[in-house]
Design a protein around this motif. Structure first.
Motif, mmCIF file in Angstrom:
data_model
loop_
_atom_site.group_PDB
_atom_site.id
_atom_site.type_symbol
_atom_site.label_atom_id
_atom_site.label_comp_id
_atom_site.label_asym_id
_atom_site.label_seq_id
_atom_site.Cartn_x
_atom_site.Cartn_y
_atom_site.Cartn_z
ATOM 1 N N THR A 318 1.191 -1.342 0.041
ATOM 2 C CA THR A 318 -0.094 -0.198 0.371
ATOM 3 C C THR A 318 0.604 1.226 -0.113
ATOM 4 O OG1 THR A 318 -0.256 0.347 2.341
ATOM 5 C CG2 THR A 318 -1.964 -1.134 1.238
ATOM 6 N N LEU A 319 1.812 0.902 0.266
ATOM 7 C CA LEU A 319 2.934 2.187 0.132
ATOM 8 C C LEU A 319 3.150 2.457 -1.196
ATOM 9 C CD1 LEU A 319 5.855 0.752 2.168
ATOM 10 C CD2 LEU A 319 4.084 2.605 2.858
ATOM 11 N N ARG A 320 3.040 4.353 -1.475
ATOM 12 C CA ARG A 320 3.094 4.761 -2.918
ATOM 13 C C ARG A 320 4.677 5.511 -2.457
ATOM 14 N NH1 ARG A 320 -1.501 5.489 0.468
ATOM 15 N NH2 ARG A 320 -1.176 7.748 0.720
ATOM 16 N N VAL A 321 5.417 4.925 -3.918
ATOM 17 C CA VAL A 321 6.560 5.707 -3.975
ATOM 18 C C VAL A 321 6.416 6.346 -5.290
ATOM 19 C CG1 VAL A 321 8.986 4.973 -4.898
ATOM 20 C CG2 VAL A 321 7.540 3.812 -3.021
ATOM 21 N N THR A 356 16.949 -14.024 1.405
ATOM 22 C CA THR A 356 16.044 -14.095 0.430
ATOM 23 C C THR A 356 15.294 -12.743 0.213
ATOM 24 O OG1 THR A 356 15.338 -16.809 0.758
ATOM 25 C CG2 THR A 356 13.369 -14.594 -0.061
ATOM 26 N N ARG A 357 15.180 -12.000 -1.113
ATOM 27 C CA ARG A 357 14.989 -10.068 -0.860
ATOM 28 C C ARG A 357 13.524 -10.055 -1.851
ATOM 29 N NH1 ARG A 357 18.867 -6.375 -4.665
ATOM 30 N NH2 ARG A 357 17.741 -4.890 -4.914
ATOM 31 N N TRP A 358 13.054 -8.898 -1.311
ATOM 32 C CA TRP A 358 11.635 -9.084 -1.277
ATOM 33 C C TRP A 358 11.223 -7.733 -1.689
ATOM 34 C CZ3 TRP A 358 7.462 -6.800 0.252
ATOM 35 C CH2 TRP A 358 6.194 -6.679 0.016
ATOM 36 N N SER A 359 10.915 -7.096 -2.697
ATOM 37 C CA SER A 359 10.290 -6.306 -2.525
ATOM 38 C C SER A 359 8.573 -5.820 -3.164
ATOM 39 C CB SER A 359 10.888 -4.915 -3.645
ATOM 40 O OG SER A 359 11.992 -4.911 -3.353
ATOM 41 N N PRO A 360 7.694 -4.822 -3.046
ATOM 42 C CA PRO A 360 6.793 -5.013 -3.842
ATOM 43 C C PRO A 360 6.590 -4.516 -5.360
ATOM 44 C CG PRO A 360 6.995 -3.395 -2.210
ATOM 45 C CD PRO A 360 7.948 -3.682 -1.500
ATOM 46 N N GLU A 361 5.179 -5.034 -5.599
ATOM 47 C CA GLU A 361 5.803 -4.140 -6.997
ATOM 48 C C GLU A 361 5.513 -2.579 -7.103
ATOM 49 O OE1 GLU A 361 2.764 -6.018 -9.826
ATOM 50 O OE2 GLU A 361 3.109 -8.379 -9.161
ATOM 51 N N CYS A 362 6.145 -2.046 -7.690
ATOM 52 C CA CYS A 362 5.690 -0.617 -7.978
ATOM 53 C C CYS A 362 6.238 -0.524 -9.552
ATOM 54 C CB CYS A 362 6.183 0.455 -6.358
ATOM 55 S SG CYS A 362 7.932 0.199 -6.160
ATOM 56 N N GLU A 363 5.568 1.051 -9.474
ATOM 57 C CA GLU A 363 6.296 1.560 -11.070
ATOM 58 C C GLU A 363 7.050 2.788 -10.446
ATOM 59 O OE1 GLU A 363 4.737 3.467 -15.465
ATOM 60 O OE2 GLU A 363 4.150 2.133 -14.300
ATOM 61 N N LEU A 364 8.704 2.715 -10.378
ATOM 62 C CA LEU A 364 9.423 3.909 -10.561
ATOM 63 C C LEU A 364 9.137 4.779 -11.533
ATOM 64 C CD1 LEU A 364 11.896 1.772 -8.658
ATOM 65 C CD2 LEU A 364 10.455 3.202 -7.439
ATOM 66 N N PRO A 365 9.657 6.007 -10.932
ATOM 67 C CA PRO A 365 9.826 7.058 -12.270
ATOM 68 C C PRO A 365 10.814 6.734 -12.579
ATOM 69 C CG PRO A 365 9.543 8.203 -9.927
ATOM 70 C CD PRO A 365 9.826 6.552 -9.468
ATOM 71 N N THR A 366 11.098 6.996 -14.252
ATOM 72 C CA THR A 366 12.354 7.019 -15.015
ATOM 73 C C THR A 366 13.668 8.455 -14.642
ATOM 74 O OG1 THR A 366 11.353 8.378 -16.861
ATOM 75 C CG2 THR A 366 10.872 5.916 -17.301
#
Length: 486
Positions: A318-321, A356-366
């Motif tokens: 739910t975090l907004r990046v 073990t590495r995990w990150s939520p799906e999030c679209e990072l700015p270009t």
């Protein structure tokens, strides 16, 4: 139910009036650098050039130190504590009046979310000036001796993670105790310090009481090593702190050093899990993890570890990046390309060493410098990411079975700045807090700051305290001490 979508809520940049270039602030005036060298400061979120800034040479630092000495021998040195306090009150009120401007400028230059600049950094900066204004005429009642006097000229070097707040932490107690200041902000985030110089002019602070010299490491070194500086205050990396300690060894200079951390956030099986998850998120993802006291090591009791990690991962989705100027953003930009590279290197090393590495799906700015919230599980005490400070949005999860094991793992670090304990049992919290070798221990919360409470660490996290009555000690000398050199 699908994921909640938020409409864009951008804060206006119109409240900030950036100049194309900035000079040094010395003796109450803006002066050009004698070396003529300049550097650019950019927005980490867009890589847009915000302004050109003068780079202070050793000669410029000398000029600033002499201006501070002149102010100390002039009206400021003869001023009563009550009158000094009036200036601090005035500065605090101007910070409040210009709060929106300061918050937007901080977010532009630093990359942190506007809601953090607006709700944490700026209000706390004002609070430090209000609090220390109250001490200015009461120093003889602070338990610091019968006749506390200023130490003299103070050289202060602050970091890029909380530029305005770290300025307030250092400048407010120095002025309350009657000292004068030469301050060097971090080279990647000089703009709020330069705006603070305007605030000093607006408050009609006597010339030379606060001087601001911008530049990189060479400028800071010139300030620290200047023979006219009586006390050094530094917040930054442990590596640079060690260099400063070596350079000051054998001199008469005082020093306070607030350095790195690798804080343990300890969650027991009786902790309120959802509340603990919020504390974990605040502990490591606040300010993109650019926090020296960040809860970067999560120690969870083994029998609830799976449940805590599951709920934590759900919360991270739910975090907004994204755009730091959007009021809905939770995680902003990494402060610089160099810091992003270090975070990437240590994260890759964590994977290579078997975590073990995990990150939520999030679209990072270009454009800009970005790194997603990241959780490592299966972390061992010997892993690099469990020992070294990442200084980014990266959490290492370890487990324990008994309180004794939790304490042993928490203390198994070269650092000792902060820690957190989560449990419904007050007796357990007090026992664990007593065993932890950390300067600040939060109970069922994390990253809470107050100007009345001292902050600082042990071991490689530095020495000395900032804030509270304890933070005044480094800025006063007793009769027959250093103040006679003024």
């Amino acid at each position: 139910m699908g994921k909640l979508e938020y409409a864009p809520a951008p804060e206006s940049r119109a409240v900030v009036h950036l100049k194309p270039s900035y000079d040094l602030f010395v003796g109450g005036d803006w002066v050009a650098s004698q070396g003529g060298t300049r550097f650019t400061t950019i927005s980490p979120a867009t890589e847009e050039v915000l302004a050109e800034v003068a780079e202070a040479s050793a000669a410029d630092v000398d000029r600033a130190v002499r201006a501070a000495r002149t102010a100390l021998r002039g009206p400021w040195g003869r001023m009563s504590g009550a009158d000094r306090g009036k200036y601090l009150f005035r500065i605090a009120r101007i910070i409040q009046e210009r709060a929106r401007e300061l918050a937007v400028l901080e977010t532009l230059d630093n990359g942190k979310p506007i809601k953090e600049s607006r709700d944490v950094d700026v209000p706390l900066a004002a609070a430090h000036f209000f609090y220390h204004a109250g001490w200015a005429d009461k120093l003889s009642y602070a338990g610091l001796g019968p006749d506390p006097r200023p130490v003299g000229v103070v050289g202060q070097v602050i970091p890029w993670n909380f530029p305005l707040l770290m300025l307030a932490w250092k400048v407010a107690p120095a002025l309350a105790c009657g000292n004068t200041v030469v301050l060097k902000p971090a080279e990647t985030t000089p703009l709020t310090a330069l705006l603070f110089a305007e605030i000093c002019q607006q408050a009609e602070l006597p010339p030379g009481v606060v001087n601001i010299v911008t530049g990189a490491g060479g400028t800071g070194q010139a300030l620290v090593e200047h023979p006219g500086v009586d006390k050094v205050a530094f917040t930054g990396s442990t590596e640079v702190g060690k260099q400063i300690a070596r350079s000051l060894a054998g001199t008469r200079k005082r020093a306070t050093l607030e350095l790195g951390g690798k804080a343990a956030n300890i969650v027991f099986d009786d902790a309120p899990v959802d509340q603990a998850v919020e504390g974990i998120v605040n502990g490591i993802f606040f300010n993109q993890g650019h926090v020296c006291c960040a809860g970067s090591r999560l120690l969870v009791q083994e029998n609830v570890a799976d449940e805590v990690v599951r709920r934590l991962k759900r919360r991270l989705t739910t975090l907004r990046v994204g755009d730091p100027l959007d009021k809905n953003t939770d995680v902003g930009a990494i402060n610089s390309a160099a810091q992003l590279e270090r975070i990437r290197e240590l994260s890759d090393l964590g994977e290579a060493e078997g975590a073990t590495r995990w990150s939520p799906e999030c679209e990072l700015p270009t454009r800009g410098f970005w790194f997603p919230p990241t959780v490592f599980t299966g972390v061992a005490q010997a892993h690099t990411i469990a020992q070294q400070e990442v200084f980014g949005p990266v959490l290492s999860v370890l487990t324990f079975r008994t309180p004794q094991e939790a304490v042993a793992k928490a203390n198994n670090t070269p650092y000792g700045l902060s820690a957190g304990v989560w449990s419904e049992k007050g007796s357990r919290i007090l026992w664990v807090a007593d065993q932890l070798r950390a300067g600040v221990v939060w109970a069922n919360t994390f990253n809470k700051f107050d100007p009345t409470s001292p902050f600082g660490g042990y071991k490689e996290s530095g020495w000395g305290r900032e804030g509270g009555r304890h933070g005044l000690e480094a800025y006063v000398a007793l009769a027959g001490g250093q103040e006679e050199q003024l």
